[in-house]
Scaffold this motif. Sequence first.
Motif, PDB file in Angstrom:
ATOM      1  N   UNK A   1       0.811  -1.225   0.000  1.00  0.00           N
ATOM      2  CA  UNK A   1       0.000   0.000   0.000  1.00  0.00           C
ATOM      3  C   UNK A   1       0.846   1.278   0.000  1.00  0.00           C
ATOM      4  N   UNK A   2       2.137   1.153  -0.216  1.00  0.00           N
ATOM      5  CA  UNK A   2       2.988   2.350  -0.200  1.00  0.00           C
ATOM      6  C   UNK A   2       2.590   3.336  -1.292  1.00  0.00           C
TER       7      UNK A   2
ATOM      8  N   UNK B   1       1.365   7.104  -0.523  1.00  0.00           N
ATOM      9  CA  UNK B   1       2.095   8.238  -1.082  1.00  0.00           C
ATOM     10  C   UNK B   1       1.192   9.107  -1.946  1.00  0.00           C
ATOM     11  N   UNK B   2       0.299   8.483  -2.710  1.00  0.00           N
ATOM     12  CA  UNK B   2      -0.637   9.234  -3.555  1.00  0.00           C
ATOM     13  C   UNK B   2      -1.564  10.108  -2.706  1.00  0.00           C
TER      14      UNK B   2
ATOM     15  N   UNK C   1       8.470   5.097   3.263  1.00  0.00           N
ATOM     16  CA  UNK C   1       7.489   6.165   3.047  1.00  0.00           C
ATOM     17  C   UNK C   1       8.079   7.545   3.343  1.00  0.00           C
ATOM     18  N   UNK C   2       8.893   7.614   4.377  1.00  0.00           N
ATOM     19  CA  UNK C   2       9.443   8.905   4.793  1.00  0.00           C
ATOM     20  C   UNK C   2      10.462   9.464   3.817  1.00  0.00           C
ATOM     21  N   UNK C   3      10.974   8.632   2.938  1.00  0.00           N
ATOM     22  CA  UNK C   3      11.935   9.130   1.954  1.00  0.00           C
ATOM     23  C   UNK C   3      11.290  10.112   0.979  1.00  0.00           C
ATOM     24  N   UNK C   4       9.988   9.971   0.759  1.00  0.00           N
ATOM     25  CA  UNK C   4       9.336  10.816  -0.238  1.00  0.00           C
ATOM     26  C   UNK C   4       8.200  11.665   0.325  1.00  0.00           C
ATOM     27  N   UNK C   5       7.942  11.572   1.622  1.00  0.00           N
ATOM     28  CA  UNK C   5       6.805  12.285   2.201  1.00  0.00           C
ATOM     29  C   UNK C   5       7.166  12.821   3.581  1.00  0.00           C
TER      30      UNK C   5
END
Length: 160
Positions: free
Chosen positions: A62-63, A67-68, A116-120
């Motif tokens: 569900x990543x 992210x979306x 997840x934290x790499x992009x958000x």
Amino acid sequence: MSFDSDLKEFLTGFKKLIILGVGNELKSDDGVGPFIINKLIEENFEKDNVLLINSKTVPENYTGKIRKEQPSHVIIVDACLMGAQPGDIKIVDEKDFVNIGISTHSMSLSYFVKYLQKSMDFKIIFVGIEPETMDWGENPTLNVEKTAYDFINLLKGCVL
């Protein structure tokens, strides 16, 4: 501070909340995360600013969806071996659970969160509920089910 006040403080000012239930629904208390998500769905808890995800045992699937959605806040709910009494509930903040393996599943939730934290940029907590048993069974034990309903009612009070 108490669990209730910690949760209320965490949710203060959220713009978009994702609640992610993790667990194996065929192994009694291990399925408490999905149990909570399913009950919230039955009660039409999902709104424009609240997304419920029953990730079962594969939160990593569900990543893309997470992210979306670009949430401001994420709550991961799972059975958690904490050495407490069955049904005890605890918030484990990001700084603590990223460094320890507390979930009952083989895939580390800390890797999931780090990815997840790499992009958000978002706030995250892990809500752990101490299981009584993780033997085969379709429903949580009474203590864990009571805690699940208490948590659901608390969420309703914080979010609605």
